[in-house]
Motif scaffolding. Structure first.
Motif, mmCIF file in Angstrom:
data_model
loop_
_atom_site.group_PDB
_atom_site.id
_atom_site.type_symbol
_atom_site.label_atom_id
_atom_site.label_comp_id
_atom_site.label_asym_id
_atom_site.label_seq_id
_atom_site.Cartn_x
_atom_site.Cartn_y
_atom_site.Cartn_z
ATOM 1 N N ASP A 1 25.789 -62.076 -10.276
ATOM 2 C CA ASP A 1 24.720 -63.074 -10.316
ATOM 3 C C ASP A 1 23.320 -62.466 -10.229
ATOM 4 O OD1 ASP A 1 25.123 -62.218 -7.757
ATOM 5 O OD2 ASP A 1 25.268 -64.208 -6.852
ATOM 6 N N GLN A 2 23.218 -61.135 -10.256
ATOM 7 C CA GLN A 2 21.913 -60.488 -10.236
ATOM 8 C C GLN A 2 21.819 -59.574 -11.459
ATOM 9 O OE1 GLN A 2 21.110 -58.818 -6.193
ATOM 10 N NE2 GLN A 2 23.050 -59.799 -5.691
ATOM 11 N N ALA A 3 20.767 -59.745 -12.251
ATOM 12 C CA ALA A 3 20.661 -58.987 -13.499
ATOM 13 C C ALA A 3 19.208 -58.660 -13.799
ATOM 14 C CB ALA A 3 21.274 -59.778 -14.653
ATOM 15 N N ARG A 4 19.008 -57.500 -14.459
ATOM 16 C CA ARG A 4 17.679 -57.102 -14.914
ATOM 17 C C ARG A 4 17.843 -56.307 -16.198
ATOM 18 N NH1 ARG A 4 15.073 -54.796 -9.536
ATOM 19 N NH2 ARG A 4 15.466 -52.821 -10.581
ATOM 20 N N SER A 5 16.796 -56.296 -17.015
ATOM 21 C CA SER A 5 16.827 -55.477 -18.226
ATOM 22 C C SER A 5 15.411 -55.081 -18.596
ATOM 23 C CB SER A 5 17.487 -56.234 -19.381
ATOM 24 O OG SER A 5 16.714 -57.358 -19.756
ATOM 25 N N SER A 6 15.309 -54.035 -19.440
ATOM 26 C CA SER A 6 14.006 -53.568 -19.894
ATOM 27 C C SER A 6 14.113 -53.073 -21.333
ATOM 28 C CB SER A 6 13.509 -52.418 -19.001
ATOM 29 O OG SER A 6 12.400 -51.769 -19.595
ATOM 30 N N ASP A 7 13.117 -53.464 -22.166
ATOM 31 C CA ASP A 7 13.054 -52.995 -23.546
ATOM 32 C C ASP A 7 12.364 -51.634 -23.646
ATOM 33 O OD1 ASP A 7 14.208 -55.334 -24.804
ATOM 34 O OD2 ASP A 7 12.347 -56.373 -24.340
ATOM 35 N N ASP A 8 11.666 -51.224 -22.595
ATOM 36 C CA ASP A 8 10.997 -49.916 -22.526
ATOM 37 C C ASP A 8 10.225 -49.579 -23.801
ATOM 38 O OD1 ASP A 8 10.284 -47.584 -21.091
ATOM 39 O OD2 ASP A 8 11.756 -46.417 -22.236
ATOM 40 N N GLY A 9 9.407 -50.516 -24.253
ATOM 41 C CA GLY A 9 8.541 -50.249 -25.389
ATOM 42 C C GLY A 9 9.074 -50.689 -26.741
ATOM 43 N N GLU A 10 10.367 -51.015 -26.820
ATOM 44 C CA GLU A 10 10.888 -51.606 -28.053
ATOM 45 C C GLU A 10 10.350 -53.039 -28.164
ATOM 46 O OE1 GLU A 10 12.195 -49.972 -30.313
ATOM 47 O OE2 GLU A 10 14.009 -48.860 -29.809
ATOM 48 N N PRO A 11 10.319 -53.626 -29.368
ATOM 49 C CA PRO A 11 9.859 -55.019 -29.489
ATOM 50 C C PRO A 11 10.627 -55.943 -28.534
ATOM 51 C CG PRO A 11 10.094 -54.031 -31.654
ATOM 52 C CD PRO A 11 10.633 -53.029 -30.679
ATOM 53 N N SER A 12 9.910 -56.873 -27.940
ATOM 54 C CA SER A 12 10.480 -57.734 -26.904
ATOM 55 C C SER A 12 11.782 -58.405 -27.356
ATOM 56 C CB SER A 12 9.466 -58.809 -26.506
ATOM 57 O OG SER A 12 10.002 -59.659 -25.524
ATOM 58 N N GLY A 13 12.805 -58.290 -26.526
ATOM 59 C CA GLY A 13 14.074 -58.962 -26.792
ATOM 60 C C GLY A 13 15.023 -58.222 -27.711
ATOM 61 N N THR A 14 14.653 -57.008 -28.161
ATOM 62 C CA THR A 14 15.504 -56.303 -29.128
ATOM 63 C C THR A 14 16.418 -55.266 -28.491
ATOM 64 O OG1 THR A 14 13.829 -54.598 -29.545
ATOM 65 C CG2 THR A 14 13.800 -56.568 -30.963
ATOM 66 N N ALA A 15 16.246 -54.979 -27.185
ATOM 67 C CA ALA A 15 17.025 -53.899 -26.573
ATOM 68 C C ALA A 15 17.670 -54.326 -25.261
ATOM 69 C CB ALA A 15 16.139 -52.668 -26.364
ATOM 70 N N GLY A 16 16.843 -54.546 -24.217
ATOM 71 C CA GLY A 16 17.388 -54.832 -22.887
ATOM 72 C C GLY A 16 18.270 -56.061 -22.833
ATOM 73 N N VAL A 17 17.796 -57.166 -23.412
ATOM 74 C CA VAL A 17 18.579 -58.411 -23.371
ATOM 75 C C VAL A 17 19.879 -58.291 -24.166
ATOM 76 C CG1 VAL A 17 18.610 -60.842 -24.053
ATOM 77 C CG2 VAL A 17 16.646 -59.920 -22.822
ATOM 78 N N PRO A 18 19.876 -57.739 -25.385
ATOM 79 C CA PRO A 18 21.153 -57.547 -26.087
ATOM 80 C C PRO A 18 22.125 -56.647 -25.313
ATOM 81 C CG PRO A 18 19.326 -57.337 -27.628
ATOM 82 C CD PRO A 18 18.725 -57.430 -26.270
ATOM 83 N N MET A 19 21.597 -55.617 -24.659
ATOM 84 C CA MET A 19 22.450 -54.761 -23.831
ATOM 85 C C MET A 19 23.062 -55.555 -22.685
ATOM 86 S SD MET A 19 19.874 -51.474 -23.712
ATOM 87 C CE MET A 19 20.710 -50.690 -22.318
ATOM 88 N N LEU A 20 22.233 -56.380 -22.047
ATOM 89 C CA LEU A 20 22.700 -57.210 -20.935
ATOM 90 C C LEU A 20 23.775 -58.190 -21.392
ATOM 91 C CD1 LEU A 20 22.141 -57.715 -17.923
ATOM 92 C CD2 LEU A 20 20.400 -59.371 -18.605
ATOM 93 N N GLU A 21 23.580 -58.742 -22.584
ATOM 94 C CA GLU A 21 24.565 -59.694 -23.108
ATOM 95 C C GLU A 21 25.927 -59.044 -23.318
ATOM 96 O OE1 GLU A 21 24.495 -63.043 -23.405
ATOM 97 O OE2 GLU A 21 22.687 -62.681 -22.242
ATOM 98 N N VAL A 22 25.937 -57.778 -23.714
ATOM 99 C CA VAL A 22 27.222 -57.076 -23.861
ATOM 100 C C VAL A 22 27.913 -56.949 -22.506
ATOM 101 C CG1 VAL A 22 28.333 -54.904 -24.488
ATOM 102 C CG2 VAL A 22 26.490 -55.817 -25.914
ATOM 103 N N LEU A 23 27.157 -56.584 -21.474
ATOM 104 C CA LEU A 23 27.741 -56.477 -20.127
ATOM 105 C C LEU A 23 28.301 -57.822 -19.679
ATOM 106 C CD1 LEU A 23 25.051 -54.290 -18.300
ATOM 107 C CD2 LEU A 23 27.108 -53.533 -19.506
ATOM 108 N N ARG A 24 27.567 -58.897 -19.961
ATOM 109 C CA ARG A 24 28.030 -60.234 -19.559
ATOM 110 C C ARG A 24 29.261 -60.654 -20.356
ATOM 111 N NH1 ARG A 24 22.028 -62.600 -18.814
ATOM 112 N NH2 ARG A 24 21.979 -62.641 -16.539
ATOM 113 N N ARG A 25 29.251 -60.347 -21.655
ATOM 114 C CA ARG A 25 30.375 -60.717 -22.505
ATOM 115 C C ARG A 25 31.650 -59.991 -22.063
ATOM 116 N NH1 ARG A 25 27.492 -60.246 -26.983
ATOM 117 N NH2 ARG A 25 28.376 -58.256 -27.593
ATOM 118 N N ARG A 26 31.482 -58.779 -21.580
ATOM 119 C CA ARG A 26 32.628 -58.012 -21.079
ATOM 120 C C ARG A 26 33.015 -58.430 -19.661
ATOM 121 N NH1 ARG A 26 34.123 -53.210 -24.059
ATOM 122 N NH2 ARG A 26 33.114 -53.418 -26.083
ATOM 123 N N GLU A 27 32.253 -59.347 -19.080
ATOM 124 C CA GLU A 27 32.505 -59.866 -17.723
ATOM 125 C C GLU A 27 32.523 -58.734 -16.703
ATOM 126 O OE1 GLU A 27 36.051 -62.245 -18.022
ATOM 127 O OE2 GLU A 27 34.969 -63.921 -18.914
#
Length: 217
Positions: free
Chosen positions: A67-93
């Motif tokens: 229930d605790q999550a964070r992500s960072s794009d670290d200079g990539e266009p907003s929403g193109t890196a950290g959030v997609p990475m986070l979604e993979v972790l969530r999808r894998r439960e």
């Protein structure tokens, strides 16, 4: 009977994988962590290791329920890196895990959609290499037997846990040999019956506490 509560899994050990897309290198490291502080330490170490990379994008999930999550794009266009990475972790439960994707830019722009696919694929392919650790709510059961019978019960219990979603703790040897088994609630009666059958009723399992236990997948 209500179904036992399910918990997100984690990974047993760090895994690393490299992906090359249109000359860009995506080096992914995924590690098990127990807190955001541990995750930040992993990220700091990887940033130092790959200090000359264009980006070190991150995603982390912690907490027993994820229930605790964070992500960072670290200079990539907003929403193109950290959030997609986070979604993979969530999808894998998964939980108690941090993913870092280090990108060395190859000179060819991928576009927003291409970046999302690249970062998602980088984490997904790395997780395919990981060994999972599942988490279950299990009840502690202790079984005391004479030392002369310890070998036989050790064999019985090692075989039993394989077929009943249970796991063995470390045995203790004092006046008696004490075996510890962590058992799903719905299997407690079955264990008592099987031990009674094996001992002609002379050995009685003792029910202890309930806790969430890591079970290698």
């Amino acid at each position: 009977m209500t179904s036992p509560r399910s918990y997100p899994a984690t990974i047993a050990a760090p895994v690393e994988h490299e992906l090359v897309i249109k000359k860009s290198r995506f080096i992914t490291r995924v590690e098990p962590v127990a807190s955001f502080e541990e995750a930040d330490a992993v990220i700091a170490r990887i940033r130092k290791q790959w200090w000359d990379a264009r980006h070190n994008c991150t995603a982390m999930i912690t907490g027993l329920l994820g229930d605790q999550a964070r992500s960072s794009d670290d200079g990539e266009p907003s929403g193109t890196a950290g959030v997609p990475m986070l979604e993979v972790l969530r999808r894998r439960e998964l939980t108690d895990v941090v993913a870092v994707v280090t990108r060395y830019f190859g000179g060819v722009k991928l576009g927003a959609g291409g970046l999302v696919r690249a970062y998602s694929s980088a984490v997904s392919q790395t997780l395919d290499l990981a060994s999972l650790v599942h988490r279950q709510s299990l009840t502690q059961v202790t079984i005391d037997v004479a030392h002369a019978d310890a070998g036989r019960y050790d064999n019985i219990l090692r075989e039993w846990v394989l077929h009943h979603g249970a796991t063995l703790g470390d045995p203790r040897y004092g006046a008696l040999a004490t075996f510890e088994v962590w058992v799903p609630a719905q299997e407690l009666d079955r264990l008592a019956d099987d031990i009674a059958a094996a001992s002609a009723g002379s050995v009685v399992p003792v029910i202890g506490e309930e806790r969430v236990v890591d079970v290698p997948g």
